[in-house]
Design an enzyme around this catalytic site. Sequence first.
Site, PDB file in Angstrom:
ATOM      1  N   LYS A   1      10.115  14.866   7.118  1.00  0.00           N
ATOM      2  CA  LYS A   1      11.011  15.015   6.232  1.00  0.00           C
ATOM      3  C   LYS A   1      11.424  17.074   6.155  1.00  0.00           C
ATOM      4  O   LYS A   1      12.169  17.578   6.310  1.00  0.00           O
ATOM      5  CB  LYS A   1      10.855  15.086   4.641  1.00  0.00           C
ATOM      6  CG  LYS A   1      10.984  13.103   5.083  1.00  0.00           C
ATOM      7  CD  LYS A   1      11.138  12.226   3.836  1.00  0.00           C
ATOM      8  CE  LYS A   1      10.169  12.075   2.968  1.00  0.00           C
ATOM      9  NZ  LYS A   1       8.636  12.500   2.956  1.00  0.00           N
TER      10      LYS A   1
ATOM     11  N   ARG B   1      12.670   7.934  -4.661  1.00  0.00           N
ATOM     12  CA  ARG B   1      11.425   6.955  -4.285  1.00  0.00           C
ATOM     13  C   ARG B   1      11.941   5.724  -4.564  1.00  0.00           C
ATOM     14  O   ARG B   1      10.828   5.252  -4.562  1.00  0.00           O
ATOM     15  CB  ARG B   1      10.412   7.712  -4.443  1.00  0.00           C
ATOM     16  CG  ARG B   1       9.796   8.792  -3.597  1.00  0.00           C
ATOM     17  CD  ARG B   1       8.789   9.488  -3.795  1.00  0.00           C
ATOM     18  NE  ARG B   1       7.607  10.098  -3.118  1.00  0.00           N
ATOM     19  CZ  ARG B   1       7.537  10.308  -2.163  1.00  0.00           C
ATOM     20  NH1 ARG B   1       8.273  12.267  -2.272  1.00  0.00           N
ATOM     21  NH2 ARG B   1       6.499  11.420  -1.423  1.00  0.00           N
TER      22      ARG B   1
ATOM     23  N   ARG C   1      -2.955  17.378   8.568  1.00  0.00           N
ATOM     24  CA  ARG C   1      -2.254  18.704   7.934  1.00  0.00           C
ATOM     25  C   ARG C   1      -2.762  18.879   6.831  1.00  0.00           C
ATOM     26  O   ARG C   1      -3.353  19.741   6.303  1.00  0.00           O
ATOM     27  CB  ARG C   1      -0.561  18.176   7.218  1.00  0.00           C
ATOM     28  CG  ARG C   1      -0.380  19.121   6.574  1.00  0.00           C
ATOM     29  CD  ARG C   1       1.401  18.521   6.044  1.00  0.00           C
ATOM     30  NE  ARG C   1       1.403  17.130   5.123  1.00  0.00           N
ATOM     31  CZ  ARG C   1       2.026  16.316   4.312  1.00  0.00           C
ATOM     32  NH1 ARG C   1       3.205  16.812   4.870  1.00  0.00           N
ATOM     33  NH2 ARG C   1       2.141  15.761   3.074  1.00  0.00           N
TER      34      ARG C   1
ATOM     35  N   ARG D   1      -3.347  20.825   0.412  1.00  0.00           N
ATOM     36  CA  ARG D   1      -3.038  19.305  -0.807  1.00  0.00           C
ATOM     37  C   ARG D   1      -4.220  18.330  -0.718  1.00  0.00           C
ATOM     38  O   ARG D   1      -4.380  18.027   0.612  1.00  0.00           O
ATOM     39  CB  ARG D   1      -1.827  19.217   0.192  1.00  0.00           C
ATOM     40  CG  ARG D   1      -0.617  20.195  -0.046  1.00  0.00           C
ATOM     41  CD  ARG D   1       0.580  18.948   0.295  1.00  0.00           C
ATOM     42  NE  ARG D   1       0.778  17.337  -0.410  1.00  0.00           N
ATOM     43  CZ  ARG D   1       2.098  16.489  -0.138  1.00  0.00           C
ATOM     44  NH1 ARG D   1       2.944  17.268   1.277  1.00  0.00           N
ATOM     45  NH2 ARG D   1       1.877  15.625  -0.169  1.00  0.00           N
TER      46      ARG D   1
ATOM     47  N   ARG E   1      -0.801   6.287  -1.316  1.00  0.00           N
ATOM     48  CA  ARG E   1       1.128   6.708  -0.798  1.00  0.00           C
ATOM     49  C   ARG E   1       1.809   6.519   0.325  1.00  0.00           C
ATOM     50  O   ARG E   1       3.061   5.793  -0.479  1.00  0.00           O
ATOM     51  CB  ARG E   1       0.530   8.430  -0.350  1.00  0.00           C
ATOM     52  CG  ARG E   1      -0.078   9.034  -1.360  1.00  0.00           C
ATOM     53  CD  ARG E   1      -0.378  10.747  -0.601  1.00  0.00           C
ATOM     54  NE  ARG E   1       0.741  11.038  -0.175  1.00  0.00           N
ATOM     55  CZ  ARG E   1       0.736  12.425   0.880  1.00  0.00           C
ATOM     56  NH1 ARG E   1      -0.570  12.259   0.628  1.00  0.00           N
ATOM     57  NH2 ARG E   1       1.237  13.191   1.322  1.00  0.00           N
TER      58      ARG E   1
HETATM   59  P1  AMP Z   1       5.483  14.874  -1.641  1.00  0.00           P
HETATM   60  O1  AMP Z   1       5.411  16.283  -1.183  1.00  0.00           O
HETATM   61  O2  AMP Z   1       7.122  14.703  -1.072  1.00  0.00           O
HETATM   62  O3  AMP Z   1       4.810  13.786   0.136  1.00  0.00           O
HETATM   63  O4  AMP Z   1       5.276  14.278  -2.733  1.00  0.00           O
HETATM   64  C1  AMP Z   1       3.649  14.375  -3.028  1.00  0.00           C
HETATM   65  C2  AMP Z   1       3.985  14.212  -4.317  1.00  0.00           C
HETATM   66  O5  AMP Z   1       4.615  14.050  -5.132  1.00  0.00           O
HETATM   67  C3  AMP Z   1       3.760  12.227  -4.629  1.00  0.00           C
HETATM   68  O6  AMP Z   1       3.258  11.684  -3.643  1.00  0.00           O
HETATM   69  C4  AMP Z   1       4.370  11.837  -5.699  1.00  0.00           C
HETATM   70  O7  AMP Z   1       3.876  11.506  -6.203  1.00  0.00           O
HETATM   71  C5  AMP Z   1       4.995  13.348  -6.249  1.00  0.00           C
HETATM   72  N1  AMP Z   1       6.530  13.312  -5.885  1.00  0.00           N
HETATM   73  C6  AMP Z   1       7.507  13.780  -5.182  1.00  0.00           C
HETATM   74  N2  AMP Z   1       8.316  13.916  -5.374  1.00  0.00           N
HETATM   75  C7  AMP Z   1       8.559  12.004  -6.121  1.00  0.00           C
HETATM   76  C8  AMP Z   1       9.267  11.608  -6.602  1.00  0.00           C
HETATM   77  N3  AMP Z   1      10.301  11.934  -5.980  1.00  0.00           N
HETATM   78  N4  AMP Z   1       9.320  10.329  -7.354  1.00  0.00           N
HETATM   79  C9  AMP Z   1       8.029  10.603  -7.823  1.00  0.00           C
HETATM   80  N5  AMP Z   1       7.117  10.797  -7.712  1.00  0.00           N
HETATM   81  C10 AMP Z   1       7.407  12.141  -6.854  1.00  0.00           C
END
Ligand code: AMP
Length: 196
Positions: free
Chosen positions: A14, A89, A128, A134, A146
């Site tokens: 994404k 989400r 990654r 991260r 996740r």
């Molecule tokens: P991402 O960078 O989108 O993979 O998000 C990394 C982490 O941030 C996720 O595993 C969640 O812990 C948190 N996170 C990001 N976006 C959301 C969301 N819309 N709702 C809840 N947690 C989020």
Amino acid sequence: MINLVLFGPPGSGKGTQAKLIVNHHGLIHISTGDVFRKNIKDNTALGQLARSYMDKGQLVPDQVTIDLLSSELDSCSESKGFIFDGFPRTILQAQNLDVLMDNKNMDISMVISLEVSENELVKRLLNRGLDSGRADDKDEGVIRNRIQVYENQTSVLKKYYSEKLENAFFSIDGERNIDDIFSDIKKILVKYKIDI
Ligand code: AMP
């Protein structure tokens, strides 16, 4: 104005595709994960809270995330449109996004869902994790958690949006190279007369 939700499990690409669309078109990219990581880096109270969930591969609570998204939208009111990456989400987040958009006389133009198998996701995320810095990309248990959270709480949004948007929900094979995926996304955007 076009508002695009880029949808898919962690590691589906994404963020990569969002950046390509932004480079070609100039929409504003809102990644809730990026905003949380910035807060963690700046050691804010929000960052500390978010980190306690992110490090375990859990979702940050809905209300915290919805408030964050709302203030991001408010801070970019002059945009030609938005790419939402990693939000919504949960069903509650999607319902709240509908209300936020309604209040601003905007709507979601389309949802593009990137489909990638679990084995490929784990491989990509571990890879990654070698240089992303991260914490949530380093541990296979966290990564699998996740993906499980995505299956349990997020994937239901495919049904939500395919029913709500009818002809503006697109599912594409995300298990190919970056350019081929981007080329499919461009075709969808062109079909909708979005100059990209
Ligand atoms: P991402 O960078 O989108 O993979 O998000 C990394 C982490 O941030 C996720 O595993 C969640 O812990 C948190 N996170 C990001 N976006 C959301 C969301 N819309 N709702 C809840 N947690 C989020």
